[in-house]
Enzyme design. Structure first.
Site, PDB file in Angstrom:
ATOM      1  N   VAL A 156       0.965  -1.194   0.035  1.00 37.98           N
ATOM      2  CA  VAL A 156       0.061  -0.049  -0.080  1.00 37.98           C
ATOM      3  C   VAL A 156       0.808   1.178   0.059  1.00 37.98           C
ATOM      4  CG1 VAL A 156      -1.836   1.111   1.287  1.00 37.98           C
ATOM      5  CG2 VAL A 156      -1.862  -1.240   1.298  1.00 37.98           C
ATOM      6  N   GLU A 168       1.748  -7.689  15.534  1.00 35.38           N
ATOM      7  CA  GLU A 168       2.523  -8.873  16.521  1.00 35.38           C
ATOM      8  C   GLU A 168       2.148  -8.537  17.826  1.00 35.38           C
ATOM      9  OE1 GLU A 168       6.127  -5.944  15.377  1.00 35.38           O
ATOM     10  OE2 GLU A 168       4.072  -6.565  14.626  1.00 35.38           O
ATOM     11  N   ASP A 176       0.778  -2.193  19.183  1.00 30.44           N
ATOM     12  CA  ASP A 176       1.827  -1.313  19.134  1.00 30.44           C
ATOM     13  C   ASP A 176       1.200  -0.008  18.319  1.00 30.44           C
ATOM     14  OD1 ASP A 176       4.195  -0.273  18.634  1.00 30.44           O
ATOM     15  OD2 ASP A 176       5.067  -1.522  17.302  1.00 30.44           O
TER      16      ASP A 176
END
Length: 375
Positions: free
Chosen positions: A134, A262, A242
């Site tokens: 992207v 993650e 995050d």
């Protein structure tokens, strides 16, 4: 500013040394098996800046099958080699892949289009995932965006758009319902917050195993958090983990892709908010340390809270706890990076173990209640 003074140099990480020519050949053969036609791979690039948690490689590919042709730009993400002295103990790409799929189905969050997940380590030596590339721009971590770059050069009003968009992404993630059913890989015994906390403690022990050292400041922070554990943490939602603008690709000032899942987890909403606020303050405090103006107007604590409450109707609770928890989590990151730099001969063992934490002064001030937010 000399290299010795440059905070970006202090935070540098050795880039994975996977050979791109050899990698391209293996990748073309693997893709050929996936699409059932010969694939041409080109324009491989390994970004020099970016996340610390995985190896990222950009590439173009094209093929023809069933009378039609496809050409596109893609991103492959994989766990780093063991020889690179990884920051994290494990890299669960299957979990990340499933979380991104679930978020894309259940919300309007702009997750990148996913193409393949490969768990067979024989291909490249570790599992990997492939997603469509992207186009967009993200605030830089290295060098930190508080020193220069497009966000630094933006107007105060434009930076407010980026901050508000970041908080809106967080609110959209938190609004996803039935999370235990949608994301079973994140579920487990007890509360999500307690599981997350104990996982941080285990990671801390692992991160410093090579140096056989304990960091008193980190130990003190664990104790503070236990002593100040929220009496009523409130309901748990999916947390991005995050959560910060550095993990968003922006088209102008609009999110085009939300990256790096993650650290996704179940926890109270404030886990993401505390991380977002603290990570910017980490960068801002570096600017202050080097007598630079930084971006004091950006992602201010009161503005983040106000925007989130406006979007969600949720009254933010226990934020001091979650900001200090974010500072602890990042302290483990920085301690591991310090170990990594020592391992590669880029730094030396500090005389004071608390100096394994780059932001020790900020963390000490947070624990003592003397941290200065108006700078």
């Amino acid at each position: 500013m000399s290299e010795e003074q440059d905070p970006a140099a202090q935070m540098s990480l050795t880039v994975s040394e996977r050979d791109l020519d050899e990698f391209a050949g293996k990748l073309a053969r693997w893709l050929t098996g996936k699409v059932g036609a010969e694939v041409a791979v080109s324009n491989l690039d390994k970004p020099s800046a970016g996340g610390m948690s995985s190896t990222t490689i950009l590439f173009d590919a094209e093929w023809s099958a069933d009378g039609s042709s496809e050409r596109g730009s893609f991103v492959i993400r994989m766990a780093p080699e063991d020889s690179s002295f990884p920051v994290f103990e494990s890299y669960d790409l299957a979990m990340q892949y499933q979380v991104m799929i679930g978020v894309g189905v259940a919300s309007e969050v702009a997750v990148p289009p996913l193409r393949w997940l490969e768990l067979d380590e024989s291909v490249f030596g570790s599992p990997f995932l492939v997603m469509e590339r992207v186009e967009g721009r993200a605030p830089s971590d290295n060098p930190p965006y508080v020193f220069f770059g497009w966000l630094f050069d933006a107007t105060v009003a434009e930076r407010a758009l980026i901050a508000d968009a970041t908080v809106e992404v967080i609110a959209q993630v938190h609004a996803i319902d039935a999370v235990a059913q949608r994301f079973p890989l994140l579920d487990g015994e007890g509360t999500g917050l307690r599981r997350h906390f104990e996982a941080q403690r285990a990671w801390y022990k692992w991160a410093l195993t090579d140096h056989d050292v304990e960091v008193p400041l980190i130990e003190r922070t664990f104790d503070w958090l236990e002593a100040n554990w929220p009496k009523d943490p409130g309901p748990e939602v999916l947390n991005w983990g995050d959560a910060r603008p550095g993990n968003i690709l922006f088209d102008g000032f609009t999110p085009a892709a939300v990256l790096d899942w993650e650290m996704a987890t179940f926890a109270p909403r404030e886990l993401d908010l505390g991380w977002t606020i603290f990570i910017h303050r980490f960068f801002q405090d570096i600017a202050t340390r080097f007598d630079q103006p930084g971006l004091p107007d950006f992602l201010r604590r009161d503005a983040v809270v106000a925007k989130y409450e406006e979007l969600t109707g949720h009254s933010v609770q226990n934020l001091d706890f979650y900001i200090i928890y974010a500072a602890l989590r990042h302290a483990i990151v920085m301690a591991r990076i310090k170990c990594r730099m020592i391992h590669f001969g880029e730094d030396t063992v500090p005389a004071d173990p608390d100096d394994y934490v780059m932001h020790r002064l900020s963390l000490e001030a947070l624990l003592d209640g003397t941290y200065e937010w108006d700078r």
